[in-house]
Write an enzyme that holds these catalytic residues in place. Structure first.
Site, PDB file in Angstrom:
ATOM      1  N   CYS A 272       2.175  -2.713  15.601  1.00 24.22           N
ATOM      2  CA  CYS A 272       1.993  -2.171  14.170  1.00 24.22           C
ATOM      3  C   CYS A 272       1.273  -3.229  13.242  1.00 24.22           C
ATOM      4  O   CYS A 272       1.886  -4.345  13.535  1.00 24.22           O
ATOM      5  CB  CYS A 272       3.425  -1.747  13.614  1.00 24.22           C
ATOM      6  SG  CYS A 272       3.497  -1.626  11.754  1.00 24.22           S
TER       7      CYS A 272
ATOM      8  N   CYS B  85       3.366   8.654   0.921  1.00 23.16           N
ATOM      9  CA  CYS B  85       4.020   7.458   2.002  1.00 23.16           C
ATOM     10  C   CYS B  85       4.082   6.366   1.370  1.00 23.16           C
ATOM     11  O   CYS B  85       3.081   5.836   0.712  1.00 23.16           O
ATOM     12  CB  CYS B  85       2.994   7.490   3.225  1.00 23.16           C
ATOM     13  SG  CYS B  85       3.347   6.113   4.569  1.00 23.16           S
TER      14      CYS B  85
ATOM     15  N   CYS C  89      -0.512   5.686  10.271  1.00 23.63           N
ATOM     16  CA  CYS C  89       0.701   5.246  10.645  1.00 23.63           C
ATOM     17  C   CYS C  89       0.468   3.795  11.108  1.00 23.63           C
ATOM     18  O   CYS C  89      -0.409   3.676  12.016  1.00 23.63           O
ATOM     19  CB  CYS C  89       1.587   6.090  11.426  1.00 23.63           C
ATOM     20  SG  CYS C  89       2.522   7.222  10.576  1.00 23.63           S
TER      21      CYS C  89
ATOM     22  N   CYS D 251       7.235  -5.256  15.499  1.00 23.94           N
ATOM     23  CA  CYS D 251       6.636  -4.408  16.478  1.00 23.94           C
ATOM     24  C   CYS D 251       5.158  -4.528  16.722  1.00 23.94           C
ATOM     25  O   CYS D 251       4.545  -4.786  15.951  1.00 23.94           O
ATOM     26  CB  CYS D 251       6.689  -2.828  16.026  1.00 23.94           C
ATOM     27  SG  CYS D 251       8.487  -2.425  15.615  1.00 23.94           S
TER      28      CYS D 251
ATOM     29  N   GLU E  59       0.947  -0.920  -0.098  1.00 26.37           N
ATOM     30  CA  GLU E  59      -0.134  -0.022  -0.139  1.00 26.37           C
ATOM     31  C   GLU E  59       0.630   1.373   0.037  1.00 26.37           C
ATOM     32  O   GLU E  59       1.962   1.331   0.401  1.00 26.37           O
ATOM     33  CB  GLU E  59      -0.890  -0.103   1.249  1.00 26.37           C
ATOM     34  CG  GLU E  59      -1.912  -1.005   1.191  1.00 26.37           C
ATOM     35  CD  GLU E  59      -2.805  -1.172   2.597  1.00 26.37           C
ATOM     36  OE1 GLU E  59      -3.914  -1.498   2.230  1.00 26.37           O
ATOM     37  OE2 GLU E  59      -2.351  -0.646   3.575  1.00 26.37           O
TER      38      GLU E  59
ATOM     39  N   CYS F  64       6.975  -6.861   6.978  1.00 29.77           N
ATOM     40  CA  CYS F  64       7.742  -6.266   7.584  1.00 29.77           C
ATOM     41  C   CYS F  64       8.412  -7.339   8.571  1.00 29.77           C
ATOM     42  O   CYS F  64       7.581  -8.262   8.965  1.00 29.77           O
ATOM     43  CB  CYS F  64       7.364  -5.140   8.283  1.00 29.77           C
ATOM     44  SG  CYS F  64       8.733  -4.274   8.879  1.00 29.77           S
TER      45      CYS F  64
HETATM   46  N1  SAH Z   1       9.845   0.439   9.642  1.00 31.46           N
HETATM   47  C1  SAH Z   1       9.852   1.743   9.713  1.00 31.46           C
HETATM   48  C2  SAH Z   1       8.704   2.478   9.094  1.00 31.46           C
HETATM   49  C3  SAH Z   1       7.319   1.995   9.604  1.00 31.46           C
HETATM   50  S1  SAH Z   1       6.010   3.106   9.791  1.00 31.46           S
HETATM   51  C4  SAH Z   1       9.719   2.624  11.085  1.00 31.46           C
HETATM   52  O1  SAH Z   1       9.381   1.644  12.091  1.00 31.46           O
HETATM   53  O2  SAH Z   1      10.032   3.507  11.292  1.00 31.46           O
HETATM   54  C5  SAH Z   1       6.216   4.772  10.159  1.00 31.46           C
HETATM   55  C6  SAH Z   1       5.884   5.222  11.582  1.00 31.46           C
HETATM   56  O3  SAH Z   1       4.519   4.642  12.069  1.00 31.46           O
HETATM   57  C7  SAH Z   1       6.796   4.394  12.580  1.00 31.46           C
HETATM   58  O4  SAH Z   1       7.220   5.361  13.741  1.00 31.46           O
HETATM   59  C8  SAH Z   1       5.944   3.315  13.230  1.00 31.46           C
HETATM   60  O5  SAH Z   1       6.596   2.767  14.651  1.00 31.46           O
HETATM   61  C9  SAH Z   1       4.643   4.104  13.596  1.00 31.46           C
HETATM   62  N2  SAH Z   1       3.759   3.128  13.724  1.00 31.46           N
HETATM   63  C10 SAH Z   1       3.438   1.872  13.356  1.00 31.46           C
HETATM   64  N3  SAH Z   1       2.280   1.383  13.893  1.00 31.46           N
HETATM   65  C11 SAH Z   1       1.711   2.375  14.485  1.00 31.46           C
HETATM   66  C12 SAH Z   1       0.258   2.555  15.184  1.00 31.46           C
HETATM   67  N4  SAH Z   1      -0.538   1.529  15.147  1.00 31.46           N
HETATM   68  N5  SAH Z   1       0.112   3.657  15.535  1.00 31.46           N
HETATM   69  C13 SAH Z   1       0.788   4.835  15.466  1.00 31.46           C
HETATM   70  N6  SAH Z   1       1.973   4.536  14.688  1.00 31.46           N
HETATM   71  C14 SAH Z   1       2.368   3.582  14.231  1.00 31.46           C
END
Ligand code: SAH
Length: 381
Positions: free
Chosen positions: A139, A125, A363, A136, A112, A132
Site C-alpha cells: 500500500c 472515499c 485503492c 502494509c 486525499e 498511516c
Molecule cells: N487502513 C484501512 C483502509 C485502507 S485502504 C484498511 O487497511 O482497510 C482500503 C483498501 O485498499 C484496503 O483493503 C487496503 O488493503 C487496500 N489496498 C491498499 N493498497 C492497495 C493496492 N496497492 N492495491 C489494491 N488494494 C490496496
C-alpha cells in the site's frame, strides 16, 4: 476541472510540525455548537442556522448566509467554519466520473479523497489519518508512515466538500446527492477511533446536525484492530465493516498486513463475525489479488472454508502496483479461478472495479506526501 480552485503547494508548509487544526462546527454535536455560540454571545439558534448552511445547503461562504445579520456573519463563520481543507489539486478520470482531490491541511499535511459517480449513487472515499502507521507493504500510504490523526471535522469536511462538488452537477451521469462514504482513503480509521466514530455520527445525523446519510451507506475499512472492531460493534451504529484480510493464513498475512502479528486471522475473523451478529450487517472481506503471492487455488479454497456459512461478502481488488513495488496484479484467468472456487464454496464474491487508476486514486495508491511537486500528471487536471 473547474469546481475547485487550483493553487500551488506552499513550500514553507513542508517541514512544519504536524498539529491538530482549529475547532470547527463539525467537531461538535448540535448541543455543543449551541453552547459555543452562546459563549460567543450569540443566541443559541444561530448554531442551527450555520449548521443548516454547512450540512443542509453545503454552503460555507458567509456572504451567502443571508439569514444571519450582516454584522455577525463573518465572525460566526470564522469561529464555526475555519478553513480546514485547502484544495491543492484535483484530477479527473473515467470521463469525469472519478475525481481525486488533494488537500493541504492547516499544518501543511497533505491528504486525499476520491469522489466516484455511478448511475445510481455517488460515493466518496475519505482519509482518516495523514499517512498511516500500519505499514502494509503493498500500500502506497503505508510506505511513508503516520504523520497525524485527522480531527473529526477534517474527516467530515472531505465528505461535505465533495458533496458540494457533486451537488454542482460536476459528476455527469450520476445523481447530484452524495449517498455513500467509504473510509478507504489514507489511514487506518480504527487507529483514530474516537474521531472516526464522531465523524460517522455527523455523517448520519439528519440535517442540520449532520449530513443525513444512511448508516448502511457508510463503510469502515480496517486492517483488523480487534479491540476496536469489538468496540465499534457496541456503538449502536450499523455501518458496514470491511476487513482487509488479503491472506487466509497467518504466515502470509503476517507479512502483507503486519498487524496480523498481533491479532491472528482466527481472532480477527471471530471479531468480524461478532460484528456481523451484533449489527446484522454483512462484513466485506477485502482481498487484493497479488500475482503468485496470495492468489493460489489452495488459498481460495482455504478462504472459502473460513468464510462459508458466514455473513460475509468477498471483494477482490486487483492489486494497484505502487511505484517500485516488486508485486503485480494477478492475471485475469487466475482471478477468475479464485472467484470460481470461492463461489463454489458458497461465498458471495465480486471483483472491485479499478476506479481512479490513472490518477493514482485507486485503492492503495493514495500517497499525497510524496506527490507535491506538480508532476506531469498535474498538467492533465
Ligand atoms: N487502513 C484501512 C483502509 C485502507 S485502504 C484498511 O487497511 O482497510 C482500503 C483498501 O485498499 C484496503 O483493503 C487496503 O488493503 C487496500 N489496498 C491498499 N493498497 C492497495 C493496492 N496497492 N492495491 C489494491 N488494494 C490496496
Amino acid at each position: 476541472m473547474t469546481s475547485l480552485p487550483l493553487i500551488s503547494v506552499d513550500p514553507d508548509a513542508r517541514g512544519r510540525r504536524p498539529s491538530m487544526p482549529p475547532r470547527h462546527l463539525a467537531d461538535l454535536d448540535l448541543p455543543g455548537r449551541q453552547a459555543l455560540v452562546t459563549e460567543l454571545g450569540e443566541p443559541a439558534f444561530r448554531a442551527k442556522q450555520v449548521s443548516n448552511h454547512y450540512f443542509g445547503r453545503l454552503v460555507r461562504d458567509p456572504e451567502r448566509m443571508t439569514d444571519l445579520p450582516a454584522a455577525t456573519r463573518e465572525r460566526l463563520a470564522g469561529e464555526l467554519l475555519p478553513t480546514l481543507l485547502t484544495p491543492v489539486r484535483e484530477l479527473a478520470c473515467d470521463d469525469g466520473a472519478t475525481r481525486k482531490a488533494l488537500w493541504r491541511l492547516h499544518d501543511g499535511s497533505l491528504v486525499e479523497s476520491v469522489l466516484m459517480g455511478y448511475p445510481d449513487r455517488v460515493t466518496v472515499c475519505i482519509s482518516s489519518q495523514a499517512g498511516c502507521g500500519m505499514a502494509c507493504p503493498f500500500c502506497a500510504t503505508g510506505q511513508a508512515g503516520l504523520t497525524r490523526n485527522l480531527s473529526t471535522a477534517e474527516i467530515v469536511d472531505q465528505a461535505v466538500y465533495l458533496a458540494g462538488v457533486a451537488a454542482s452537477g460536476a459528476v455527469s451521469g450520476s445523481p447530484p446527492r452524495l449517498s455513500h462514504v467509504v473510509f478507504m482513503g489514507m489511514g487506518e480509521p480504527l487507529a483514530n477511533y474516537s474521531r472516526v466514530v464522531a465523524a460517522i455520527r455527523r455523517l448520519v445525523a439528519p440535517a442540520p446536525e449532520g449530513l443525513g446519510l444512511s448508516q448502511r451507506h457508510i463503510t469502515v475499512s480496517t486492517v483488523g484492530l480487534v479491540p476496536a472492531i469489538r468496540r465499534l460493534a457496541s456503538e449502536d451504529l450499523s455501518v458496514t465493516l470491511a476487513l482487509s484480510l488479503h491472506a487466509p493464513d497467518d504466515e502470509l498475512r503476517d507479512e502483507l498486513v503486519p498487524v496480523n502479528q498481533r491479532w491472528k486471522v482466527s481472532e480477527v475473523l471471530d471479531a468480524a463475525w461478532d460484528y456481523a451478529a451484533t449489527t446484522g450487517r454483512r462484513v466485506s472481506i477485502e482481498y487484493a489479488m497479488i500475482k503468485d503471492v496470495n492468489d493460489q487455488p489452495w488459498r481460495a479454497d482455504l478462504l472459502g472454508r473460513l468464510l462459508a456459512g458466514k455473513l460475509a461478502h468477498v471483494n477482490l481488488i486487483p492489486l494497484n502496483p505502487t511505484p517500485g513495488s516488486r508485486w503485480d496484479a494477478s492475471p485475469k484467468p487466475v482471478e477468475r479461478e479464485f472467484v470460481r472456487r470461492l463461489r463454489d464454496a458458497g461465498v458471495s464474491t465480486t471483483v472491485r472495479d479499478t476506479r481512479g487508476r490513472e490518477i493514482d486514486g485507486a485503492c492503495g495508491q493514495l500517497a499525497a506526501a510524496g506527490d507535491t511537486d506538480g508532476d506531469s500528471r498535474a498538467a492533465t487536471a
